[in-house]
Design a protein around this motif. Structure first.
Motif, PDB file in Angstrom:
ATOM      1  N   GLN A   1       0.810  -1.215   0.000  1.00 53.39           N
ATOM      2  CA  GLN A   1       0.000   0.000   0.000  1.00 53.39           C
ATOM      3  C   GLN A   1       0.845   1.266   0.000  1.00 53.39           C
ATOM      4  O   GLN A   1       0.336   2.353  -0.305  1.00 53.39           O
ATOM      5  CB  GLN A   1      -0.958   0.002   1.203  1.00 53.39           C
ATOM      6  CG  GLN A   1      -0.307   0.176   2.572  1.00 53.39           C
ATOM      7  CD  GLN A   1       0.149  -1.147   3.191  1.00 53.39           C
ATOM      8  OE1 GLN A   1       0.532  -2.065   2.469  1.00 53.39           O
ATOM      9  NE2 GLN A   1       0.099  -1.227   4.513  1.00 53.39           N
ATOM     10  N   TYR A   2       2.128   1.140   0.348  1.00 50.80           N
ATOM     11  CA  TYR A   2       2.998   2.308   0.394  1.00 50.80           C
ATOM     12  C   TYR A   2       3.992   2.361  -0.767  1.00 50.80           C
ATOM     13  O   TYR A   2       4.858   3.232  -0.802  1.00 50.80           O
ATOM     14  CB  TYR A   2       3.769   2.338   1.721  1.00 50.80           C
ATOM     15  CG  TYR A   2       2.869   2.400   2.932  1.00 50.80           C
ATOM     16  CD1 TYR A   2       1.869   3.365   3.028  1.00 50.80           C
ATOM     17  CD2 TYR A   2       3.016   1.500   3.980  1.00 50.80           C
ATOM     18  CE1 TYR A   2       1.035   3.424   4.141  1.00 50.80           C
ATOM     19  CE2 TYR A   2       2.192   1.549   5.094  1.00 50.80           C
ATOM     20  CZ  TYR A   2       1.199   2.509   5.173  1.00 50.80           C
ATOM     21  OH  TYR A   2       0.386   2.567   6.269  1.00 50.80           O
ATOM     22  N   ARG A   3       3.878   1.441  -1.695  1.00 48.79           N
ATOM     23  CA  ARG A   3       4.774   1.441  -2.861  1.00 48.79           C
ATOM     24  C   ARG A   3       4.525   2.667  -3.733  1.00 48.79           C
ATOM     25  O   ARG A   3       3.384   3.078  -3.938  1.00 48.79           O
ATOM     26  CB  ARG A   3       4.521   0.204  -3.719  1.00 48.79           C
ATOM     27  CG  ARG A   3       5.246  -1.052  -3.273  1.00 48.79           C
ATOM     28  CD  ARG A   3       4.967  -2.159  -4.290  1.00 48.79           C
ATOM     29  NE  ARG A   3       5.677  -3.371  -4.005  1.00 48.79           N
ATOM     30  CZ  ARG A   3       6.923  -3.638  -4.390  1.00 48.79           C
ATOM     31  NH1 ARG A   3       7.585  -2.714  -5.078  1.00 48.79           N
ATOM     32  NH2 ARG A   3       7.507  -4.781  -4.096  1.00 48.79           N
ATOM     33  N   LEU A   4       5.612   3.227  -4.251  1.00 52.52           N
ATOM     34  CA  LEU A   4       5.492   4.277  -5.258  1.00 52.52           C
ATOM     35  C   LEU A   4       5.364   3.672  -6.654  1.00 52.52           C
ATOM     36  O   LEU A   4       4.815   4.311  -7.556  1.00 52.52           O
ATOM     37  CB  LEU A   4       6.706   5.212  -5.200  1.00 52.52           C
ATOM     38  CG  LEU A   4       6.884   6.005  -3.897  1.00 52.52           C
ATOM     39  CD1 LEU A   4       8.195   6.780  -3.929  1.00 52.52           C
ATOM     40  CD2 LEU A   4       5.709   6.951  -3.676  1.00 52.52           C
ATOM     41  N   HIS A   5       5.884   2.454  -6.816  1.00 52.36           N
ATOM     42  CA  HIS A   5       5.838   1.769  -8.109  1.00 52.36           C
ATOM     43  C   HIS A   5       5.533   0.291  -7.892  1.00 52.36           C
ATOM     44  O   HIS A   5       5.832  -0.265  -6.829  1.00 52.36           O
ATOM     45  CB  HIS A   5       7.172   1.910  -8.862  1.00 52.36           C
ATOM     46  CG  HIS A   5       7.526   3.317  -9.196  1.00 52.36           C
ATOM     47  ND1 HIS A   5       7.017   3.969 -10.282  1.00 52.36           N
ATOM     48  CD2 HIS A   5       8.341   4.208  -8.564  1.00 52.36           C
ATOM     49  CE1 HIS A   5       7.503   5.206 -10.323  1.00 52.36           C
ATOM     50  NE2 HIS A   5       8.310   5.371  -9.281  1.00 52.36           N
ATOM     51  N   THR A   6       4.969  -0.322  -8.884  1.00 53.22           N
ATOM     52  CA  THR A   6       4.666  -1.748  -8.823  1.00 53.22           C
ATOM     53  C   THR A   6       5.906  -2.561  -9.166  1.00 53.22           C
ATOM     54  O   THR A   6       6.833  -2.046  -9.816  1.00 53.22           O
ATOM     55  CB  THR A   6       3.548  -2.102  -9.806  1.00 53.22           C
ATOM     56  OG1 THR A   6       3.993  -1.798 -11.140  1.00 53.22           O
ATOM     57  CG2 THR A   6       2.283  -1.307  -9.498  1.00 53.22           C
ATOM     58  N   PRO A   7       5.961  -3.841  -8.785  1.00 51.50           N
ATOM     59  CA  PRO A   7       7.085  -4.694  -9.180  1.00 51.50           C
ATOM     60  C   PRO A   7       7.250  -4.778 -10.695  1.00 51.50           C
ATOM     61  O   PRO A   7       8.373  -4.893 -11.192  1.00 51.50           O
ATOM     62  CB  PRO A   7       6.715  -6.055  -8.586  1.00 51.50           C
ATOM     63  CG  PRO A   7       5.819  -5.736  -7.429  1.00 51.50           C
ATOM     64  CD  PRO A   7       5.044  -4.530  -7.855  1.00 51.50           C
ATOM     65  N   GLU A   8       6.136  -4.713 -11.423  1.00 52.83           N
ATOM     66  CA  GLU A   8       6.221  -4.753 -12.891  1.00 52.83           C
ATOM     67  C   GLU A   8       6.999  -3.561 -13.436  1.00 52.83           C
ATOM     68  O   GLU A   8       7.745  -3.688 -14.417  1.00 52.83           O
ATOM     69  CB  GLU A   8       4.813  -4.770 -13.502  1.00 52.83           C
ATOM     70  CG  GLU A   8       4.039  -6.054 -13.294  1.00 52.83           C
ATOM     71  CD  GLU A   8       3.376  -6.118 -11.934  1.00 52.83           C
ATOM     72  OE1 GLU A   8       2.854  -7.193 -11.580  1.00 52.83           O
ATOM     73  OE2 GLU A   8       3.389  -5.092 -11.210  1.00 52.83           O
ATOM     74  N   GLU A   9       6.832  -2.410 -12.812  1.00 52.94           N
ATOM     75  CA  GLU A   9       7.558  -1.227 -13.273  1.00 52.94           C
ATOM     76  C   GLU A   9       9.057  -1.391 -13.091  1.00 52.94           C
ATOM     77  O   GLU A   9       9.850  -0.966 -13.938  1.00 52.94           O
ATOM     78  CB  GLU A   9       7.074   0.010 -12.517  1.00 52.94           C
ATOM     79  CG  GLU A   9       5.684   0.478 -12.906  1.00 52.94           C
ATOM     80  CD  GLU A   9       5.280   1.731 -12.159  1.00 52.94           C
ATOM     81  OE1 GLU A   9       5.527   2.831 -12.671  1.00 52.94           O
ATOM     82  OE2 GLU A   9       4.738   1.594 -11.048  1.00 52.94           O
TER      83      GLU A   9
END
Length: 382
Positions: free
Chosen positions: A74-82
């Protein structure tokens, strides 16, 4: 009182000066010695070389574990895919270049340490007493200041002398007739400092002055990095040759904070921190903690998470979310300030303005679609 007799005038003035001096507590004698190492099993020289980099990898691994196990999505600025689809440098390349820059920084730190004077101890109580003396002398002007607003400091002092002797002494201009201590050397009673004077002097010496040094060093480092960072974006040659490497990470992550071209790393980070250290007149031990703090802040600014409970992200508005905008193609000409404050972006008009949520959603969607397309191609190939 005016003395017209040329023979007695200087004598009386000398007596007055002697009286004032006699009311001041004597400064303690001291003998300096080398400052003991912070840790018994390693010298401060070697500790100062490795501690900032230990901090770098400890903080980096903390965020790496969060990243790998997806602990706070919920605190990620980017997804793992990015991370996998948008970044142009492999994790191996990033780690390799970071270790190279850290080797350069260790060498520079060694030179700085060798050029520094040996840090001594034993004089601290003397320095505190000097500040206490300054505080005592500053009280001399209190009756005059109170007189400007119509208050009689002498009368106030007499009225409260029985109940509040220390306050009465301050109102009287720093005269504490009841404060004495035994001089160990002479065996006689000498004037002493009030407890509040010593407490304030210790606060100035041990807390306020080091904080001013740290703040000034942070200001110098911020100024240096802003000017060079912006120049590397405005000058096409410097950007292409040096700074473009750092921007191969469109999606920053913690241990990629020092992923730079060696020249950029030396000019922007290593030399900037060294200049800030020297300009602030820090001691070598203060410098050690400053380098550790600035290293941790740099890593945190690239961590890829907006953690509400992260103290480094709440000290100032220059945090991971702020710096991440600069790593995006649409924000690359803004948010140059690093690592501590956003002062220069505000003053010079380079702070990003506007909402970023739609732009981030688009990049997330594009990365997800790109990953789906890659999976589709793999399926067809099979």
């Amino acid at each position: 009182m005016v003395f017209t007799d040329t023979a007695t005038g200087p004598t009386m003035a000398m007596m007055a000066n002697t009286t004032i001096a006699a009311t001041l507590p004597p400064l303690p004698a001291y003998e300096t010695r080398p400052l003991p190492d912070l840790l018994p099993w390693i010298s401060d020289f070697w500790l100062s070389l490795i501690l900032p980099h230990i901090a770098y990898w400890v903080v980096s691994m903390f965020f790496h574990i969060i990243d790998v196990y997806d602990l706070f999505p919920q605190y990620r600025l980017h997804t793992p895919e990015e991370i996998s689809q948008r970044n142009l440098a492999s994790r191996y390349e990033v780690a390799r270049d970071v270790l190279l820059e850290q080797a350069i920084q260790i060498g520079t730190s060694a030179v700085l340490n060798l050029l520094d004077d040996q840090q001594l101890t034993g004089h601290e109580n003397y320095e505190v007493a000097v500040w206490a003396t300054r505080i005592r002398l500053a009280q001399r002007g209190l009756p005059t200041i109170l007189g400007l607003v119509g208050l009689n400091a002498g009368a106030l002092s007499k009225n409260i002398a029985g109940s509040y002797p220390l306050l009465a002494g301050a109102l009287a201009g720093g005269f504490y007739p009841s404060l004495f201590e035994l001089d160990d050397m002479a065996g006689t009673a000498v004037p002493a400092f009030a407890s509040w004077e010593i407490l304030l002097a210790k606060t100035i010496y041990w807390i306020i002055i080091p904080c001013i040094k740290f703040w000034f060093a942070a200001f110098v480092l911020d100024s240096w990095q802003y000017l060079w960072h912006r120049a590397m974006h405005m000058n096409k040659w410097m950007y292409t040759k040096w700074h473009a490497r750092h921007h191969r990470l469109y999606v920053p992550y913690a241990y990629g904070a020092l992923y730079n071209h060696p020249v950029e790393g030396f000019v922007l980070d290593t030399l900037g921190a060294a200049i800030a250290y020297k300009c602030s007149f820090m001691t070598s031990r203060e410098g050690m903690f400053f380098f550790v703090g600035s290293m941790m802040k740099t890593v945190d600014d690239h961590c890829g998470y907006a953690l509400p409970w992260d103290p480094l992200q709440n000290i100032t508005s220059n945090n991971a979310a702020y710096h991440d905008i600069h790593h995006q193609s649409w924000g690359i000409k803004t948010n140059f300030s690093q690592p501590f404050f956003t002062t220069w972006d505000r003053i010079l008009g380079t702070m990003w303005k506007g909402d970023t949520s739609i732009k981030y959603e688009r990049t997330r969607a594009a990365a997800a679609n790109k990953k789906k397309g890659a999976k589709g191609e793999e399926t067809k190939a099979e």
